[in-house]
Design a protein around this motif. Structure first.
Motif, PDB file in Angstrom:
ATOM      1  N   VAL A 406       0.847  -1.194   0.000  1.00 51.15           N
ATOM      2  CA  VAL A 406       0.000   0.000   0.000  1.00 51.15           C
ATOM      3  C   VAL A 406       0.884   1.247   0.000  1.00 51.15           C
ATOM      4  N   GLN A 407       1.913   1.238   0.852  1.00 54.56           N
ATOM      5  CA  GLN A 407       2.809   2.399   0.928  1.00 54.56           C
ATOM      6  C   GLN A 407       3.542   2.622  -0.399  1.00 54.56           C
ATOM      7  N   ALA A 408       4.008   1.532  -0.997  1.00 54.32           N
ATOM      8  CA  ALA A 408       4.755   1.654  -2.257  1.00 54.32           C
ATOM      9  C   ALA A 408       3.862   2.225  -3.361  1.00 54.32           C
ATOM     10  N   LEU A 409       2.614   1.783  -3.396  1.00 52.86           N
ATOM     11  CA  LEU A 409       1.711   2.269  -4.449  1.00 52.86           C
ATOM     12  C   LEU A 409       1.301   3.722  -4.182  1.00 52.86           C
ATOM     13  N   HIS A 410       1.105   4.044  -2.912  1.00 55.22           N
ATOM     14  CA  HIS A 410       0.767   5.422  -2.559  1.00 55.22           C
ATOM     15  C   HIS A 410       1.890   6.358  -3.026  1.00 55.22           C
ATOM     16  N   ASP A 411       3.134   5.926  -2.837  1.00 55.02           N
ATOM     17  CA  ASP A 411       4.283   6.713  -3.304  1.00 55.02           C
ATOM     18  C   ASP A 411       4.343   6.740  -4.827  1.00 55.02           C
ATOM     19  N   ALA A 412       4.183   5.574  -5.443  1.00 57.21           N
ATOM     20  CA  ALA A 412       4.362   5.482  -6.894  1.00 57.21           C
ATOM     21  C   ALA A 412       3.369   6.388  -7.635  1.00 57.21           C
ATOM     22  N   PHE A 413       2.163   6.517  -7.114  1.00 52.90           N
ATOM     23  CA  PHE A 413       1.164   7.369  -7.778  1.00 52.90           C
ATOM     24  C   PHE A 413       1.112   8.776  -7.175  1.00 52.90           C
ATOM     25  N   GLU A 414       2.090   9.073  -6.328  1.00 49.62           N
ATOM     26  CA  GLU A 414       2.246  10.421  -5.738  1.00 49.62           C
ATOM     27  C   GLU A 414       0.950  10.941  -5.123  1.00 49.62           C
ATOM     28  N   LEU A 415       0.299  10.066  -4.351  1.00 48.96           N
ATOM     29  CA  LEU A 415      -1.014  10.445  -3.821  1.00 48.96           C
ATOM     30  C   LEU A 415      -0.929  11.445  -2.676  1.00 48.96           C
ATOM     31  N   GLU A 416       0.254  11.605  -2.086  1.00 45.14           N
ATOM     32  CA  GLU A 416       0.354  12.596  -1.001  1.00 45.14           C
ATOM     33  C   GLU A 416       0.253  14.026  -1.544  1.00 45.14           C
ATOM     34  N   LYS A 417       0.496  14.162  -2.869  1.00 43.44           N
ATOM     35  CA  LYS A 417       0.437  15.513  -3.452  1.00 43.44           C
ATOM     36  C   LYS A 417      -0.964  15.803  -3.989  1.00 43.44           C
ATOM     37  N   ALA A 418      -1.444  16.996  -3.705  1.00 45.35           N
ATOM     38  CA  ALA A 418      -2.776  17.385  -4.188  1.00 45.35           C
ATOM     39  C   ALA A 418      -2.740  17.657  -5.691  1.00 45.35           C
TER      40      ALA A 418
END
Ligand code: ADP
Ligand code: ASP
Ligand code: MG
Length: 418
Positions: A406-418
């Motif tokens: 989950v963490q790797a995919l969250h990073d890969a799709f740059e979901l922390e950025k609006a």
């Protein structure tokens, strides 16, 4: 009078102090001039405890009795919240499902609404009552027995009431302050969304994001209910939380909006079933009849047997919730005994999890699968089964890699950025 539906989940009514906190939120809306229908869950942990009692008493239990037991937690919180509101001089009355009556199908443990007649609650509002506190998660069948709506079902009760009573909004109060790009418990990089489209929320929910029950989103979409998720532990106003709404109300558009996971998955493989027309029906018919919720299905390429065996064979793999494996195995053994299928063995892997990326932007963007698979391979996570649809890609992996994935995919799709 304008009407609001407010739903408080298990952690939001976990003890008397929290019930008082919920009552204050209701009081604030009454002060703003609303009549309020409040839907409550059981105190957190209570439903699990009762499920444990049932399973500890009977392995392949009678679902009517399961419902009789597990529906009871909501009766307690409904009565307590009504009492707390009365202590605050607010005219409130509690309602159990059968008293409304919340009419449902007879599919025990997984019932669906048939109708919610308004007359009794409307009559109470007409008498001057300001709040109806309704026990979530439960209803009554045509046979007059108590039913439940599936785990997390109070969300669906809330949306159904909002639709039936034409509520201005349906506010789901919970222990997070909105819907996030992924479960904030898994990564602190998860970002709260101000808005999310019905379709995305529907996928996220059905793929494991338990912040809303899937059917609640379905109903909200169908009946155009304004659905909002917000925190019961913070001060909130009209702009708090996450609004679940139509796609065209949303400005932000990312290809992937969220990552969901489902922990309790099992992968079942029937080894060497005959490869002939009708074999899938002969397998998945009995599984459906046994109430097994089959999710992903993979049929391997056919292997023509040389030597003793009758003809071509194939391996058939499917996934289902871990707690349905026993049911699935029994259904398959019964199908063998009835002469419907043959196989060389059943291989069960109960230690898998499903990870999914979801986004309406996928409709018009290529390369999401490639990015997903690359991110997983970089972490050395092996993919066991893959399934895709228009707006999601799901994979089954070993459960021990779930958080990492989950963490790797969250990073890969740059979901922390609006
Ligand atoms: P309630 O008891 O209020 O119904 P739930 O436990 O059913 O609450 O749902 C809230 C939980 O859902 C959160 O605590 C969070 O861990 C989890 N969750 C999973 N995915 C998400 C997500 N994408 N956004 C927010 N919460 C999520
Ligand atoms: N109490 C039920 C459950 O835990 C229903 C709900 O909380 O929505 O599943
Ligand atoms: Mg819930």
């Amino acid at each position: 009078m304008p009407l609001l539906v407010m739903k408080f989940g298990g952690t939001s009514v976990a003890d008397l102090a929290r019930i008082e906190n919920a009552a204050k939120k209701v009081q604030a809306e009454v002060a703003r001039g609303y009549d309020v229908i409040v839907i409550v869950s059981a105190m957190s942990g209570e439903t699990n405890k009762m499920v444990g009692f049932v399973e500890g008493t009977s392995k392949l239990y009678d679902a009517r009795e399961y419902d009789a037991v597990v529906s009871s937690g909501e009766n307690v919180t409904a009565g307590l919240l009504a009492l707390r509101l009365q202590e605050m001089d607010i005219a409130a009355r509690s309602w159990q499902g059968w008293q409304v009556p919340i009419n449902t199908t007879s599919a025990h443990a997984n019932a669906r609404f048939v109708s919610i007649p308004r007359e009794h609650i409307d009559a109470k509002f007409a008498e001057g009552f300001k709040v109806a506190v309704v026990a979530g998660f439960q209803g009554v069948s045509a046979e007059g027995r108590v039913t439940t709506l599936g785990r997390g079902g109070s969300d669906t009760t809330a949306v159904a009431f909002a639709a039936a009573f034409g509520a201005e909004r349906c506010d789901i109060y919970t222990d997070v302050d909105g819907v996030y790009t992924t479960d904030p418990r898994i990564t602190n990089k998860a970002r709260k969304l101000d808005k999310i489209a019905f379709e995305e929320m529907l996928e996220l929910a059905s793929l494991g994001a338990k912040v809303l029950q899937t059917r609640s989103v379905e109903l909200a979409m169908r009946y155009k209910v304004r659905l909002r998720v917000l925190s019961s532990f913070e001060d909130t106003d009209e702009n708090s939380g996450t609004l679940v709404c139509d796609e065209d109300e949303i400005m932000e558009s990312k290809v992937v909006s969220g990552v969901a996971y489902s922990r309790d998955e099992a992968k079942v493989t029937l080894v060497r079933v005959e490869d002939r027309p009708g074999i899938a029906a002969a397998i998945f018919g009995p599984l459906a009849e046994a109430g097994v919720n089959v999710d992903m299905i993979v049929q391997n390429i056919s292997e023509v047997e040389v030597g003793s065996v009758k003809g071509a064979t194939t391996d058939m793999t499917f996934s289902c919730p871990t707690n349905q494996v026993a049911r699935a195995q029994k259904a398959m053994e019964d199908a063998v005994a009835a002469g419907m299928i043959t196989y060389d063995g059943i291989v069960v892997d109960s230690d898998v999890a499903k990870i999914s990326v979801v986004g309406i932007g996928m409709r018009s963007h290529a390369g999401v699968a490639a990015t997903m698979f690359k991110a997983l391979s970089k972490e050395n996570v092996n993919i066991k089964v893959i399934a895709t649809s228009e707006i999601k890609i799901s994979v089954l992996i070993d459960r021990k890699y779930m958080e990492l994935a989950v963490q790797a995919l969250h990073d890969a799709f740059e979901l922390e950025k609006a």
